[in-house]
Write a protein that holds these residues in place. Structure first.
Motif, PDB file in Angstrom:
ATOM      1  N   ASP A  40      40.458  37.839  43.975  1.00 11.25           N
ATOM      2  CA  ASP A  40      41.388  37.338  44.967  1.00 11.25           C
ATOM      3  C   ASP A  40      42.356  38.463  45.299  1.00 11.25           C
ATOM      4  O   ASP A  40      43.252  38.777  44.515  1.00 11.25           O
ATOM      5  N   LEU A  41      42.184  39.085  46.451  1.00  9.76           N
ATOM      6  CA  LEU A  41      43.005  40.228  46.826  1.00  9.76           C
ATOM      7  C   LEU A  41      44.219  39.830  47.653  1.00  9.76           C
ATOM      8  O   LEU A  41      45.003  40.689  48.043  1.00  9.76           O
ATOM      9  N   ASP A  42      44.375  38.531  47.918  1.00 13.19           N
ATOM     10  CA  ASP A  42      45.517  38.080  48.708  1.00 13.19           C
ATOM     11  C   ASP A  42      46.768  37.874  47.867  1.00 13.19           C
ATOM     12  O   ASP A  42      47.862  37.791  48.402  1.00 13.19           O
ATOM     13  N   THR A  43      46.626  37.754  46.566  1.00  8.01           N
ATOM     14  CA  THR A  43      47.788  37.545  45.715  1.00  8.01           C
ATOM     15  C   THR A  43      48.216  38.865  45.096  1.00  8.01           C
ATOM     16  O   THR A  43      47.416  39.774  44.921  1.00  8.01           O
ATOM     17  N   GLN A  44      49.493  38.933  44.766  1.00  5.83           N
ATOM     18  CA  GLN A  44      50.036  40.156  44.191  1.00  5.83           C
ATOM     19  C   GLN A  44      49.614  40.281  42.733  1.00  5.83           C
ATOM     20  O   GLN A  44      49.702  39.335  41.967  1.00  5.83           O
ATOM     21  N   GLN A  45      49.153  41.464  42.377  1.00  5.30           N
ATOM     22  CA  GLN A  45      48.750  41.725  41.006  1.00  5.30           C
ATOM     23  C   GLN A  45      49.932  42.305  40.246  1.00  5.30           C
ATOM     24  O   GLN A  45      50.850  42.848  40.829  1.00  5.30           O
ATOM     25  N   GLY A  46      49.891  42.197  38.936  1.00  8.56           N
ATOM     26  CA  GLY A  46      50.970  42.730  38.111  1.00  8.56           C
ATOM     27  C   GLY A  46      51.008  44.253  38.150  1.00  8.56           C
ATOM     28  O   GLY A  46      50.036  44.911  38.466  1.00  8.56           O
ATOM     29  N   VAL A  47      52.151  44.788  37.839  1.00  5.51           N
ATOM     30  CA  VAL A  47      52.348  46.232  37.826  1.00  5.51           C
ATOM     31  C   VAL A  47      52.554  46.672  36.382  1.00  5.51           C
ATOM     32  O   VAL A  47      53.332  46.082  35.645  1.00  5.51           O
ATOM     33  N   ILE A  48      51.837  47.690  35.977  1.00  8.86           N
ATOM     34  CA  ILE A  48      51.969  48.217  34.624  1.00  8.86           C
ATOM     35  C   ILE A  48      52.981  49.348  34.654  1.00  8.86           C
ATOM     36  O   ILE A  48      52.847  50.294  35.426  1.00  8.86           O
ATOM     37  N   ASP A  49      53.988  49.252  33.823  1.00  8.08           N
ATOM     38  CA  ASP A  49      55.039  50.265  33.751  1.00  8.08           C
ATOM     39  C   ASP A  49      54.639  51.317  32.725  1.00  8.08           C
ATOM     40  O   ASP A  49      54.671  51.072  31.529  1.00  8.08           O
ATOM     41  N   GLU A  86      51.862  36.236  34.083  1.00  9.85           N
ATOM     42  CA  GLU A  86      51.329  36.305  35.434  1.00  9.85           C
ATOM     43  C   GLU A  86      49.818  36.552  35.410  1.00  9.85           C
ATOM     44  O   GLU A  86      49.062  35.941  36.155  1.00  9.85           O
ATOM     45  N   LEU A  87      49.377  37.431  34.527  1.00  7.83           N
ATOM     46  CA  LEU A  87      47.951  37.697  34.377  1.00  7.83           C
ATOM     47  C   LEU A  87      47.220  36.434  33.914  1.00  7.83           C
ATOM     48  O   LEU A  87      46.125  36.127  34.396  1.00  7.83           O
ATOM     49  N   ASN A  88      47.822  35.694  33.012  1.00  3.03           N
ATOM     50  CA  ASN A  88      47.230  34.453  32.523  1.00  3.03           C
ATOM     51  C   ASN A  88      47.089  33.437  33.657  1.00  3.03           C
ATOM     52  O   ASN A  88      46.058  32.770  33.783  1.00  3.03           O
ATOM     53  N   ARG A  89      48.131  33.322  34.503  1.00  2.62           N
ATOM     54  CA  ARG A  89      48.037  32.409  35.653  1.00  2.62           C
ATOM     55  C   ARG A  89      46.915  32.824  36.589  1.00  2.62           C
ATOM     56  O   ARG A  89      46.168  31.984  37.086  1.00  2.62           O
ATOM     57  N   HIS A  90      46.790  34.122  36.810  1.00  2.00           N
ATOM     58  CA  HIS A  90      45.726  34.610  37.687  1.00  2.00           C
ATOM     59  C   HIS A  90      44.352  34.297  37.098  1.00  2.00           C
ATOM     60  O   HIS A  90      43.444  33.862  37.808  1.00  2.00           O
ATOM     61  N   LEU A  91      44.196  34.518  35.796  1.00  2.00           N
ATOM     62  CA  LEU A  91      42.904  34.243  35.156  1.00  2.00           C
ATOM     63  C   LEU A  91      42.571  32.756  35.181  1.00  2.00           C
ATOM     64  O   LEU A  91      41.410  32.378  35.349  1.00  2.00           O
ATOM     65  N   LYS A  92      43.577  31.905  35.013  1.00  4.04           N
ATOM     66  CA  LYS A  92      43.336  30.461  35.116  1.00  4.04           C
ATOM     67  C   LYS A  92      42.863  30.095  36.517  1.00  4.04           C
ATOM     68  O   LYS A  92      41.960  29.274  36.685  1.00  4.04           O
ATOM     69  N   TYR A  93      43.475  30.728  37.529  1.00  3.43           N
ATOM     70  CA  TYR A  93      43.074  30.468  38.906  1.00  3.43           C
ATOM     71  C   TYR A  93      41.623  30.904  39.133  1.00  3.43           C
ATOM     72  O   TYR A  93      40.827  30.176  39.717  1.00  3.43           O
ATOM     73  N   VAL A  94      41.284  32.097  38.648  1.00  4.62           N
ATOM     74  CA  VAL A  94      39.916  32.608  38.811  1.00  4.62           C
ATOM     75  C   VAL A  94      38.928  31.725  38.065  1.00  4.62           C
ATOM     76  O   VAL A  94      37.856  31.408  38.570  1.00  4.62           O
ATOM     77  N   LYS A  95      39.300  31.284  36.855  1.00  2.00           N
ATOM     78  CA  LYS A  95      38.420  30.411  36.078  1.00  2.00           C
ATOM     79  C   LYS A  95      38.173  29.100  36.817  1.00  2.00           C
ATOM     80  O   LYS A  95      37.029  28.629  36.904  1.00  2.00           O
ATOM     81  N   GLU A  96      39.214  28.526  37.380  1.00  2.00           N
ATOM     82  CA  GLU A  96      39.061  27.268  38.110  1.00  2.00           C
ATOM     83  C   GLU A  96      38.202  27.470  39.357  1.00  2.00           C
ATOM     84  O   GLU A  96      37.370  26.624  39.689  1.00  2.00           O
ATOM     85  N   LYS A  97      38.377  28.603  40.022  1.00  2.00           N
ATOM     86  CA  LYS A  97      37.581  28.901  41.214  1.00  2.00           C
ATOM     87  C   LYS A  97      36.100  29.039  40.854  1.00  2.00           C
ATOM     88  O   LYS A  97      35.227  28.494  41.543  1.00  2.00           O
ATOM     89  N   VAL A  98      35.810  29.737  39.768  1.00  2.00           N
ATOM     90  CA  VAL A  98      34.416  29.902  39.327  1.00  2.00           C
ATOM     91  C   VAL A  98      33.834  28.558  38.915  1.00  2.00           C
ATOM     92  O   VAL A  98      32.677  28.247  39.224  1.00  2.00           O
ATOM     93  N   ARG A  99      34.636  27.756  38.236  1.00  2.00           N
ATOM     94  CA  ARG A  99      34.170  26.433  37.810  1.00  2.00           C
ATOM     95  C   ARG A  99      33.823  25.557  39.012  1.00  2.00           C
ATOM     96  O   ARG A  99      32.783  24.889  39.036  1.00  2.00           O
TER      97      ARG A  99
END
Length: 107
Positions: A40-49, A86-99
């Motif tokens: 999903d490239l429409d949502t903002q990804q986290g930034v690693i400092d 934030e990464l966990n929320r994104h992974l949950k979203y991706v998991k639900e989409k795949v499901r």
């Protein structure tokens, strides 16, 4: 100047660093591959400092400096926690989409 930011054993501090830089300048093509399947490239990804991995050039000399350093460390840990959440929320979203796609294909 580089000694402030890099450890003595870092590649940038070695004698081969200018040679490597010269070789990279001579490249005409850099081959890279992206795997964008189910992303999903429409949502903002986290930034690693990466500043957490750089060596600090100043040392703590006063109690105020120690308090400031502890506060900075706490802020750093808090930023990491927020990034993981934030990464966990994104992974949950991706998991639900795949499901959903799986059950749609199965039907």
């Amino acid at each position: 100047m580089l000694q402030e930011f890099y450890e003595p054993f870092a590649l940038m501090m070695s004698d081969e660093a200018p040679v490597l830089g010269g070789l990279l300048v001579g490249l005409n093509v850099i081959d890279c591959n992206f795997c964008l399947k189910e992303e999903d490239l429409d949502t903002q990804q986290g930034v690693i400092d990466f500043s957490l991995y750089l060596r600090s050039s100043r040392s703590s000399e006063s109690p105020d400096d120690e308090v400031q350093e502890q506060t900075n460390k706490f802020d750093s840990v808090l930023d990491q926690k927020n990034y993981i959440e934030e990464l966990n929320r994104h992974l949950k979203y991706v998991k639900e989409k795949v499901r959903k796609n799986f059950f749609r294909e199965k039907s």
